[in-house]
Design an enzyme around this catalytic site. Structure first.
Site, PDB file in Angstrom:
ATOM      1  NE  ARG A  24      -2.332  -1.350   3.480  1.00  0.00           N
ATOM      2  CZ  ARG A  24      -2.712  -1.009   4.710  1.00  0.00           C
ATOM      3  NH1 ARG A  24      -3.798  -0.267   4.874  1.00  0.00           N
ATOM      4  NH2 ARG A  24      -2.053  -1.406   5.771  1.00  0.00           N
ATOM      5  CD  GLU A  25       4.476  -0.474  -1.726  1.00  0.00           C
ATOM      6  OE1 GLU A  25       5.244  -1.420  -1.465  1.00  0.00           O
ATOM      7  OE2 GLU A  25       3.347  -0.628  -2.255  1.00  0.00           O
ATOM      8  CB  SER A 448     -16.453   3.486  14.158  1.00  0.00           C
ATOM      9  OG  SER A 448     -16.664   4.342  13.050  1.00  0.00           O
ATOM     10  CG  ASP A 614     -24.253   0.047  10.853  1.00  0.00           C
ATOM     11  OD1 ASP A 614     -25.233   0.655  11.317  1.00  0.00           O
ATOM     12  OD2 ASP A 614     -23.092   0.232  11.248  1.00  0.00           O
ATOM     13  CD  GLU A 620     -21.856  -1.535  -1.712  1.00  0.00           C
ATOM     14  OE1 GLU A 620     -21.052  -2.469  -1.746  1.00  0.00           O
ATOM     15  OE2 GLU A 620     -21.588  -0.441  -1.194  1.00  0.00           O
ATOM     16  CD  GLU A 680     -24.551  11.328   1.535  1.00  0.00           C
ATOM     17  OE1 GLU A 680     -24.271  12.532   1.355  1.00  0.00           O
ATOM     18  OE2 GLU A 680     -25.344  10.710   0.810  1.00  0.00           O
ATOM     19  CG  HIS A 709     -16.573   9.808   3.816  1.00  0.00           C
ATOM     20  ND1 HIS A 709     -15.781   8.704   3.983  1.00  0.00           N
ATOM     21  CD2 HIS A 709     -17.849   9.382   4.016  1.00  0.00           C
ATOM     22  CE1 HIS A 709     -16.539   7.648   4.262  1.00  0.00           C
ATOM     23  NE2 HIS A 709     -17.791   8.038   4.280  1.00  0.00           N
ATOM     24  CB  CYS A 741     -20.388   7.526   7.568  1.00  0.00           C
ATOM     25  SG  CYS A 741     -20.096   5.794   7.160  1.00  0.00           S
TER      26      CYS A 741
END
Length: 772
Positions: A24-25, A448, A614, A620, A680, A709, A741
């Site tokens: 994950r550079e 969270s 949730d 989606e 949202e 976000h 969220c």
């Protein structure tokens, strides 16, 4: 194989590849740039090295034509917005001052300027930045990034094909800019956009592109005659250009349907079709239009969205049929490999007998190359690969993991009554108000709280043995104490324990359910620098023991206010996993729902009065074709109700959804029969509240008033303004106040300030409504 002329030309290609790098550079470099630890030149150097490594890896594996333009710092749709000059006015100054910082400002926003809206890329868990267009939009060509990346690949001696989002899909994905009439149709800008694409195509041709791919996945959905006419006009005009590369128009995620004859007749040089997820439909439709004489067909035979090994003999049979339908047949994945992890061979914790069932991007690349070789040279040339593939498939079919008699007996015994609450909503709502005693406009969060570096370090220390379980749990307890203390001081009404013990909202549960596999390195991009590790739903699902009761009960012991139990719903558990493909999705959903039902019932028995399940993925996962909606929504809503249907009337069931187009599923949201839904709404300016009102949604709702976000902190006045807008659609007795969220990805300073502003705004609006 027969038809040797077409078969002999068969080549291997892909539409896109994972961007992040083995470690994950890219994520680390971008976040380092944001934090000032990495310079712009350092970021560009890392990106260039990742592109070079990807291309050379693909070419070394046998891919004949590598893609360029699929790489992105944040999102390929945002890259397209830059390419066509459709920069929103509020970001124009930042982009003009510094193109890179302006790019990230469009994606993430700044303290003073809101970002572009973000939503799901078709029915995947990838998020794109929604273009904002208006009747006044002026497009201008900027092919710099696309030309530069093409030249990088050509300089390595590779055959390269630029990949662009097609003009029709770009406009169909766009929305009216803020302040523009909601009925404005961005597709009316097509004639203004096509000359810009013509200029970009000419630039790519001049830079050495023989082929250029234009992605039109929007055409696999149901399209109106006007939209199909727009597609016909677009590719008539682009195909008629004299100064252009050869054009390959690509579709994926479903059958092309009514758009296939439109594109088959267009003066383009090739089509790419999905034969993994829509094999029979696309095959029949291709035959019905008489094939693609004089054109190249790129057949997406390897599933680019799932991680199971390909059935090579089945794929070769389809490829054999396709040989008679096009002048040239090449082999690819069904879509970009962006949607799968990089390398299954890196997974050391998965048993070897199971690992052989899995194919990540590198393994899928090898499958594509093998299929192209078999198509070109005949099956004798790949006899060893076919034998190994048959053995892998047989191993999976015969495994005990994939068939648990006890689980199947339980799902078979489910009745309709199991998926219904014991009382209707109106009676439940009265019982819940009496039991919970909440004020008007109750405040809460989605679940969270920030996952700090200390928490991640503690989790890593536990894995490596640097601390024992007791030491780790003491760290989690301390974090829960801090989260509860802050929420009480801030004045929130319904609290959460903050999920300090959870690595991911799906993986955490998958690791505790039988039938799931967790990966160590299976990272997939969700948006920007947000990467997730979707677990693998490999077999029948059951819950050996309680998963969340201990930590929820501990948090509740620290406060007199209600603490929500937090679970991920069954549809999202499927959507954000790599789901098994050997049984109907509805059957798998029912298994997961029953496991979660046990957890919900245990939470209630332990004294939890508010339980949130949730389902951010409900929208989606909606099929792209309208004809398939009813079947999906029937099993999806049943799975949710099966999860929650066993609780008492005074237990309040919440659910949560984020970043999707909810207008298509308002009835399904109603059918979930949740007592409260949070959604949202901040970036979309309360659009979902209006959609709920138009539907007559009868339950409580919390349209988000804080966009989590973005790193910006919303002011109390901004939150209050959104609340007032929400009240125009939702009665005060049924409106909740919450962020969009979860807060996992945010830092503590911005979280504290934002939630304090949120609570303050709720108090201001309460006072306006009832001065006493």
């Amino acid at each position: 194989m027969t038809t040797r002329t077409a078969a002999a030309a068969a080549r291997a290609t892909v539409y896109g590849y994972p961007r992040q790098g083995q470690g994950r550079e890219l994520k680390k470099a971008i976040e380092g740039y944001w934090n000032g630890r990495v310079t712009a030149d350092g970021l560009r150097s890392t990106a260039a090295e990742l592109r070079r490594a990807n291309w050379q890896e693909l070419a070394g594996a046998g891919i004949h034509e590598v893609p360029t333009g699929d790489f992105s710092y944040y999102d390929h749709v945002l890259d397209t917005t830059v390419m066509v000059g459709a920069i929103p006015d509020r970001h124009r100054g930042a982009v003009d001052a510094d193109a890179l910082d302006g790019y990230f400002a469009m994606a993430r926003g700044t303290q003073d300027v809101a970002p572009l809206e973000m939503t799901k890329w078709f029915d995947t868990n990838y998020h794109y930045l929604v273009p904002e267009l208006s009747p006044d939009t002026v497009f201008t060509a900027d092919s710099g990034q696309q030309v530069a990346e093409l030249r990088e690949a050509l300089a390595l001696g590779l055959t390269a094909r630029p990949v662009l989002v097609g003009p029709v899909t770009y406009l169909l994905l766009a929305k009216p800019a803020p302040g523009v009439a909601a009925d404005f149709d961005p597709l009316t800008l097509l004639d203004r956009l096509l000359p810009v694409y013509a200029e970009i195509l000419a630039d790519l041709r001049a830079a050495g592109a023989e082929w250029t791919q234009l992605d039109e996945p929007a055409l696999v959905a149901d399209r109106t005659p006007a939209e199909l006419n727009a597609a016909a006009r677009a590719y008539r005009d682009l195909g008629a250009l004299t100064d252009r590369p050869k054009l390959l128009v690509a579709s994926y995620f479903d059958q092309l349907g009514d758009a296939l004859p439109v594109l088959a007749k267009a003066p383009v040089d090739g089509l790419a079709l999905d034969f993994a997820e829509a094999s029979a439909a696309n095959l029949d439709a291709l035959a019905a239009v008489g094939g693609l004489p004089g054109k190249r067909l790129v057949a997406g035979m390897v599933n680019g969205r799932n991680i199971w090994v390909n059935d090579m003999e089945k794929s070769l049979a389809t490829l054999g049929t396709l040989l008679g339908l096009a002048d040239r047949v090449d082999v690819a994945a069904s879509c970009s490999l962006l949607h799968v992890p990089l390398d299954a061979a890196a997974e050391r914790d998965i048993a070897p007998q199971i690992l052989r069932w899995l194919a990540f991007a590198r393994q899928k690349t090898a499958e594509i190359v093998t299929l192209a070789k078999g198509l070109a040279q005949g099956t004798d040339a790949i006899a060893a690969e076919l034998a190994a593939n048959r053995a892998d498939l047989a191993s999976r079919t015969g495994s005990r993991i994939t068939h648990d008699p006890a689980v199947r007996a339980r799902t078979g015994a489910v009745t309709e009554a199991n998926a219904r609450r014991s009382q209707p909503y109106a009676e439940r709502a009265a019982a819940q108000r009496a039991h919970l005693g909440l004020p008007l406009l109750p405040t809460t969060t989605i679940g969270s709280f920030p996952q700090t570096g200390e928490l991640r370090a503690a989790r890593a220390d536990l894995r490596t043995g640097r601390i024992d379980t007791d030491g780790y749990e003491e760290r989690v307890k301390a974090e829960i104490q801090e989260v509860i203390s802050f929420q009480e001081k801030a004045g929130l009404d319904v609290l959460v324990h903050g999920e300090a013990e959870r690595n991911d909202m799906v993986q955490y549960f998958a690791e505790q359910l039988t039938g799931y596999l967790a990966t160590r390195h299976g990272w997939v991009q969700s948006y920007g620098t947000r990467y997730v590790r979707p677990p693998i739903l490999a077999g029948d699902i059951s819950r050996p023991e309680a998963m969340t009761v201990r930590w929820t009960s501990y948090a509740q012991s620290l406060t007199a206010k209600p603490v929500k139990g937090m679970l991920t719903g069954p549809v999202t558990m499927l959507a954000w996993s790599f789901v098994r493909d050997d049984q109907p999705l509805g059957e798998t959903a029912r298994q997961v729902a029953l496991a979660l039902r046990d957890e919900v019932n245990d939470l209630e028995a332990a004294g939890t009065s508010v339980i949130q399940v949730d389902e951010p993925a409900l929208r989606e996962t909606l099929p792209l074709r309208t004809a398939d909606h009813a079947g999906y929504l029937a099993w999806a809503t049943e799975a949710f109700r099966l999860t929650t249907g066993g609780v008492r009337p005074d237990t309040q069931i919440h659910t949560h959804m984020c970043y999707a187009e909810f207008g298509d599923i308002v009835q399904a949201i109603d059918d979930l029969d949740a007592d409260v839904i949070s959604l949202e709404a901040a970036r979309s300016h309360m659009q979902v509240a209006r959609e709920l009102a138009e539907h007559g949604y009868p339950r409580e709702a919390g349209p988000g008033v804080y966009d989590i976000h973005s790193p910006r902190v919303p002011s109390g006045a901004e939150v209050a303004a959104l609340l007032r807008k929400g009240l125009e659609a939702i009665p005060v007795a049924r409106l909740w106040v919450n962020p969009d969220c979860g807060l996992k990805t945010r830092g503590w300073p911005e979280t504290r300030a934002s939630l304090e502003n949120l609570v303050g705004a709720a108090r201001v609006v309460r006072a306006e409504l009832s001065p006493s």
